[in-house]
Design a protein around this motif. Structure first.
Motif, PDB file in Angstrom:
ATOM      1  N   ALA A 493       0.828  -1.217   0.000  1.00 38.80           N
ATOM      2  CA  ALA A 493       0.000   0.000   0.000  1.00 38.80           C
ATOM      3  C   ALA A 493       0.854   1.254   0.000  1.00 38.80           C
ATOM      4  O   ALA A 493       0.332   2.361  -0.111  1.00 38.80           O
ATOM      5  N   SER A 494       2.167   1.108   0.170  1.00 46.77           N
ATOM      6  CA  SER A 494       3.008   2.306   0.117  1.00 46.77           C
ATOM      7  C   SER A 494       3.536   2.486  -1.313  1.00 46.77           C
ATOM      8  O   SER A 494       3.455   1.584  -2.142  1.00 46.77           O
ATOM      9  N   HIS A 495       4.061   3.654  -1.585  1.00 47.06           N
ATOM     10  CA  HIS A 495       4.583   3.984  -2.907  1.00 47.06           C
ATOM     11  C   HIS A 495       5.759   3.066  -3.254  1.00 47.06           C
ATOM     12  O   HIS A 495       6.592   2.823  -2.383  1.00 47.06           O
ATOM     13  N   PRO A 496       5.939   2.523  -4.446  1.00 50.17           N
ATOM     14  CA  PRO A 496       5.172   2.822  -5.659  1.00 50.17           C
ATOM     15  C   PRO A 496       4.011   1.863  -5.917  1.00 50.17           C
ATOM     16  O   PRO A 496       3.575   1.751  -7.064  1.00 50.17           O
ATOM     17  N   GLY A 497       3.519   1.230  -4.889  1.00 48.14           N
ATOM     18  CA  GLY A 497       2.282   0.493  -5.055  1.00 48.14           C
ATOM     19  C   GLY A 497       2.462  -1.002  -5.089  1.00 48.14           C
ATOM     20  O   GLY A 497       3.552  -1.530  -4.833  1.00 48.14           O
ATOM     21  N   GLY A 498       1.391  -1.660  -5.423  1.00 49.42           N
ATOM     22  CA  GLY A 498       1.331  -3.111  -5.319  1.00 49.42           C
ATOM     23  C   GLY A 498       2.039  -3.815  -6.450  1.00 49.42           C
ATOM     24  O   GLY A 498       2.569  -3.188  -7.366  1.00 49.42           O
ATOM     25  N   GLY A 499       2.030  -5.128  -6.328  1.00 49.18           N
ATOM     26  CA  GLY A 499       2.764  -5.959  -7.267  1.00 49.18           C
ATOM     27  C   GLY A 499       4.083  -6.359  -6.628  1.00 49.18           C
ATOM     28  O   GLY A 499       4.471  -5.819  -5.577  1.00 49.18           O
ATOM     29  N   VAL A 500       4.750  -7.292  -7.260  1.00 47.31           N
ATOM     30  CA  VAL A 500       6.034  -7.737  -6.726  1.00 47.31           C
ATOM     31  C   VAL A 500       7.099  -6.789  -7.277  1.00 47.31           C
ATOM     32  O   VAL A 500       7.713  -7.047  -8.312  1.00 47.31           O
ATOM     33  N   VAL A 501       7.269  -5.691  -6.574  1.00 45.75           N
ATOM     34  CA  VAL A 501       8.144  -4.590  -7.015  1.00 45.75           C
ATOM     35  C   VAL A 501       9.393  -4.522  -6.129  1.00 45.75           C
ATOM     36  O   VAL A 501      10.503  -4.374  -6.614  1.00 45.75           O
ATOM     37  N   GLY A 502       9.174  -4.581  -4.818  1.00 44.28           N
ATOM     38  CA  GLY A 502      10.287  -4.529  -3.872  1.00 44.28           C
ATOM     39  C   GLY A 502      10.801  -3.128  -3.602  1.00 44.28           C
ATOM     40  O   GLY A 502      11.556  -2.914  -2.652  1.00 44.28           O
ATOM     41  N   GLU A 503      10.403  -2.167  -4.423  1.00 46.79           N
ATOM     42  CA  GLU A 503      10.886  -0.802  -4.218  1.00 46.79           C
ATOM     43  C   GLU A 503      10.351  -0.221  -2.908  1.00 46.79           C
ATOM     44  O   GLU A 503      11.021   0.574  -2.251  1.00 46.79           O
ATOM     45  N   ASN A 504       9.138  -0.628  -2.539  1.00 47.36           N
ATOM     46  CA  ASN A 504       8.562  -0.162  -1.276  1.00 47.36           C
ATOM     47  C   ASN A 504       9.488  -0.544  -0.117  1.00 47.36           C
ATOM     48  O   ASN A 504       9.773   0.276   0.750  1.00 47.36           O
ATOM     49  N   GLY A 505       9.943  -1.797  -0.140  1.00 44.77           N
ATOM     50  CA  GLY A 505      10.827  -2.271   0.920  1.00 44.77           C
ATOM     51  C   GLY A 505      12.148  -1.519   0.916  1.00 44.77           C
ATOM     52  O   GLY A 505      12.676  -1.139   1.959  1.00 44.77           O
ATOM     53  N   ARG A 506      12.665  -1.287  -0.293  1.00 48.03           N
ATOM     54  CA  ARG A 506      13.955  -0.578  -0.392  1.00 48.03           C
ATOM     55  C   ARG A 506      13.818   0.864   0.107  1.00 48.03           C
ATOM     56  O   ARG A 506      14.643   1.356   0.882  1.00 48.03           O
ATOM     57  N   LEU A 507      12.755   1.541  -0.332  1.00 41.86           N
ATOM     58  CA  LEU A 507      12.594   2.951   0.043  1.00 41.86           C
ATOM     59  C   LEU A 507      12.266   3.091   1.533  1.00 41.86           C
ATOM     60  O   LEU A 507      12.678   4.057   2.179  1.00 41.86           O
ATOM     61  N   ALA A 508      11.560   2.101   2.074  1.00 46.12           N
ATOM     62  CA  ALA A 508      11.273   2.143   3.517  1.00 46.12           C
ATOM     63  C   ALA A 508      12.579   1.992   4.301  1.00 46.12           C
ATOM     64  O   ALA A 508      12.799   2.691   5.298  1.00 46.12           O
ATOM     65  N   ALA A 509      13.460   1.093   3.826  1.00 42.52           N
ATOM     66  CA  ALA A 509      14.752   0.913   4.505  1.00 42.52           C
ATOM     67  C   ALA A 509      15.534   2.232   4.481  1.00 42.52           C
ATOM     68  O   ALA A 509      16.140   2.646   5.475  1.00 42.52           O
ATOM     69  N   GLN A 510      15.468   2.888   3.331  1.00 47.19           N
ATOM     70  CA  GLN A 510      16.155   4.183   3.181  1.00 47.19           C
ATOM     71  C   GLN A 510      15.579   5.209   4.172  1.00 47.19           C
ATOM     72  O   GLN A 510      16.325   5.952   4.803  1.00 47.19           O
ATOM     73  N   ALA A 511      14.256   5.205   4.304  1.00 40.14           N
ATOM     74  CA  ALA A 511      13.614   6.167   5.227  1.00 40.14           C
ATOM     75  C   ALA A 511      14.012   5.862   6.666  1.00 40.14           C
ATOM     76  O   ALA A 511      14.260   6.781   7.464  1.00 40.14           O
ATOM     77  N   VAL A 512      14.097   4.583   7.007  1.00 40.27           N
ATOM     78  CA  VAL A 512      14.493   4.203   8.370  1.00 40.27           C
ATOM     79  C   VAL A 512      15.911   4.695   8.639  1.00 40.27           C
ATOM     80  O   VAL A 512      16.196   5.318   9.669  1.00 40.27           O
ATOM     81  N   LEU A 513      16.802   4.460   7.685  1.00 39.58           N
ATOM     82  CA  LEU A 513      18.206   4.848   7.892  1.00 39.58           C
ATOM     83  C   LEU A 513      18.330   6.364   8.001  1.00 39.58           C
ATOM     84  O   LEU A 513      19.128   6.878   8.791  1.00 39.58           O
ATOM     85  N   ALA A 514      17.517   7.077   7.225  1.00 42.56           N
ATOM     86  CA  ALA A 514      17.608   8.537   7.240  1.00 42.56           C
ATOM     87  C   ALA A 514      17.056   9.130   8.531  1.00 42.56           C
ATOM     88  O   ALA A 514      17.537  10.141   9.026  1.00 42.56           O
ATOM     89  N   LYS A 515      16.050   8.489   9.099  1.00 45.34           N
ATOM     90  CA  LYS A 515      15.348   9.128  10.212  1.00 45.34           C
ATOM     91  C   LYS A 515      15.644   8.550  11.570  1.00 45.34           C
ATOM     92  O   LYS A 515      15.612   9.259  12.570  1.00 45.34           O
ATOM     93  N   ALA A 516      15.841   7.209  11.612  1.00 42.75           N
ATOM     94  CA  ALA A 516      15.633   6.642  12.923  1.00 42.75           C
ATOM     95  C   ALA A 516      16.831   6.002  13.589  1.00 42.75           C
ATOM     96  O   ALA A 516      16.958   6.098  14.800  1.00 42.75           O
ATOM     97  N   VAL A 517      17.631   5.290  12.852  1.00 44.02           N
ATOM     98  CA  VAL A 517      18.705   4.574  13.572  1.00 44.02           C
ATOM     99  C   VAL A 517      20.073   4.880  12.976  1.00 44.02           C
ATOM    100  O   VAL A 517      20.182   5.320  11.842  1.00 44.02           O
TER     101      VAL A 517
END
Ligand SMILES: Cc1cc2nc3c(=O)[nH]c(=O)nc-3n(C[C@H](O)[C@H](O)[C@H](O)COP(=O)(O)OP(=O)(O)OC[C@H]3O[C@@H](n4cnc5c(N)ncnc54)[C@H](O)[C@@H]3O)c2cc1C
Length: 517
Positions: A493-517
């Motif tokens: 449900a996060s950008h860039p959307g559904g399907g077996v894309v994996g970009e959501n997981g990659r971009l979320a990891a990037q957001a975690v690294l940038a913001k949180a740990v």
């Protein structure tokens, strides 16, 4: 209290696995907790009858080559049984049409001339959106330079198309697929097949505004450089997610299957960990959810930690599943009327006209399943015989349209629906019913129960104009971070959307690294 992990990921769908692998590669102590017995979520392979295996998501075509390489998935065992699989548009009378550019001439000479030019231009226009699909969507109306630069980049990509293409993109982006295809082609079979791809993931037929955008987004991901085209990993989609699981564990992540997260722990408005079904609490300053937004915010976190406006947005996020899945165990190859055996190595679409497809999407509006479903069929054993006992076959079909909330209820209707689907397939491939040894039908309600996504939508949230980009899944959580500090989203449900894309997981990891740990 001492944190047990730097990051806990709820769910080992392909996005949770990508996110976990990338964070572990960056030295984070990562735990991935999966409720079901196996990893992969909807992108796994399962045995649906003794010796017969199928993947719920059956075609890999959206995951960027760069991500496959960055995660070393081929070193972790990912192999392809087929890439660049061709598509055939099936006709009930056996006048099928291959969608290969040089074969469309069979439809009509005018379409044969128009098709390559249309495809080339559409791919070019989609290409202008591509960079946006590999980056977090910019926040609107902020003073941050990163957001301004991202918006400028988008404008620049569109500007680079040149005046004529730029004007065309702006003309068509809000259009419906029906009008665009009517403007360009005459063959009902060709238009029906192209409209099928345009509407996949949407809950609206080809006459609905915004279906050109859905199609452009799919095309942008699918036609990225180095991509596989329509592909089938060895072992089905589970071949991909098994490689992802190995990549995550090789990088140091711990993966626990058969372990459901019951609750996200919060103290002083920030996440502190999770509580498992066993009652055990595990602590981490960051929790990333691969579950859908309603499950994440309303069930696992609890609305009491969110403001009312945000809860309302989550409530309103549309996730009504209309897609079902059929798996057949066959004791021989299906013989489609007038179709060569080699076409079974590719994808078969049954959406013989746009009117047919529009009617299929009408039924769910009234709480009914379509009596004349549109189908995306593969016979994965043609490319990978290991998926069935020797000499036997699997047929895998995505079915549009059957609503999760069937008015008559699924309990009393599923058998009749299954019989209807088998009748429809029998009409296309006479003798098929006689060869069926086992059937697995997954309605959207079954998909919800199996994968835990509320609403049973295959992409956790519908793909629609108002649920794309800056507002996917909802404003306030579109950049993977959420209103609760330390809680992130990484699912379909996060950008860039559904399907077996994996970009959501990659971009979320990037957001975690940038913001949180
Ligand atoms: C019928 C069907 C056909 C499809 N066909 C295709 C296709 O051909 N090609 C394609 O690209 N896409 C296809 N898709 C879409 C694609 O499969 C999904 O969009 C994608 O798999 C979503 O991945 P995800 O990792 O975000 O979530 P999911 O795969 O849904 O994974 C989420 C995971 O989280 C786990 N989870 C949820 N809640 C909890 C909890 N509380 N505790 C622990 N674990 C939890 C679930 O068990 C699940 O494993 C299809 C989907 C369906 C349903």
């Amino acid at each position: 209290m001492q944190a047990h992990f730097d990051v806990i990921i709820i769910g080992a769908g392909h996005n949770g696995l990508v996110c976990g692998a990338l964070l572990a590669k960056r030295g984070k102590r990562v735990l991935i907790v999966e409720g079901s017995a196996a990893t992969g979520g909807a992108a796994g392979t399962h045995e649906f009858a003794p010796g017969f295996r199928a993947s719920t998501a059956h075609l890999l075509h959206l995951m960027p080559r760069a991500l496959i390489t960055a995660l070393g998935l081929e070193q972790q065992g990912l192999r392809f049984a087929a890439t660049r699989m061709p598509t055939t548009a099936l006709s009930a009378e056996g006048n099928h049409l291959s969608l290969a550019a040089d074969a469309v001439a069979a439809a009509s000479p005018a379409d044969a001339a128009a098709y390559p030019a249309f495809t080339a231009r559409f791919t070019r226009l989609a290409g202008a959106l591509r960079p946006m699909l590999g980056a977090p969507p910019p926040r609107l109306g902020t003073d941050a330079w990163s957001d301004r630069i991202a918006l400028l980049k988008l404008g620049w990509q569109v500007r680079r198309l040149g005046r004529r293409d730029m004007r065309e993109l702006l003309r068509i982006i809000g259009m419906n697929a029906y009008d665009l295809l009517e403007d360009n082609f005459s063959s009902p079979l060709l238009k029906g097949a192209l409209a099928f791809d345009a509407t996949l993931g949407a809950n609206l037929g080809p006459r609905a505004p915004g279906t050109v955008l859905t199609w452009l987004m799919r095309q942008a991901l699918e036609s990225a450089d180095g991509n596989t085209g329509l592909a089938q990993p060895v072992g089905g989609m589970g071949g991909l997610t098994d490689a992802l699981t190995r990549a995550a564990t090789a990088a140091g992540a711990e993966v626990r299957t058969g372990t459901r997260v019951e609750r996200v722990l919060v103290a002083d408005d920030r996440v502190t960990g999770v509580v498992l079904g066993s009652g055990e609490s595990l602590l981490a300053p960051v929790v990333v959810s691969n579950a859908d937004p309603k499950t994440t915010f309303l069930d696992l976190l609890g609305p009491e930690h969110l403001d009312t406006g945000f809860v309302r947005k989550v409530d309103h996020c549309r996730a009504r599943g209309v897609t079902a899945k059929l798996h057949l165990a066959l004791d021989r190859l299906p013989a489609f009327l007038n179709l060569s055996q080699s076409a079974l190595k590719g994808r078969l679409l049954f959406s013989p006209s746009m009117a047919y497809l529009e009617r299929a999407f009408d039924a769910p509006k009234y709480g009914e399943h379509s009596a004349e479903p549109a189908l995306e069929i593969t016979v994965p054993t043609m490319n990978d015989p290991t998926l069935a006992p020797s000499g036997q076959h699997v047929l895998s079909a995505v079915i549009e349209c059957a609503p999760r909330d069937l008015r008559a209820g699924w309990d009393g209707s599923k058998d009749a629906y299954q019989a209807l689907l088998l009748d429809r397939l029998e009409a296309l491939a006479p003798g098929l019913k006689e060869s069926v040894r086992a059937v697995e039908l997954l309605t959207p309600l079954d998909l919800e129960r199996r994968y835990g996504n509320r609403g049973g939508h295959w992409h956790h949230a519908e793909l629609a104009f108002d649920q794309f980009l800056f507002v996917r899944p909802v404003p306030g959580a579109a950049q993977y971070a959420t209103p609760v500090q330390g809680l992130f989203l990484c699912g379909a449900a996060s950008h860039p959307g559904g399907g077996v894309v994996g970009e959501n997981g990659r971009l979320a990891a990037q957001a975690v690294l940038a913001k949180a740990v």
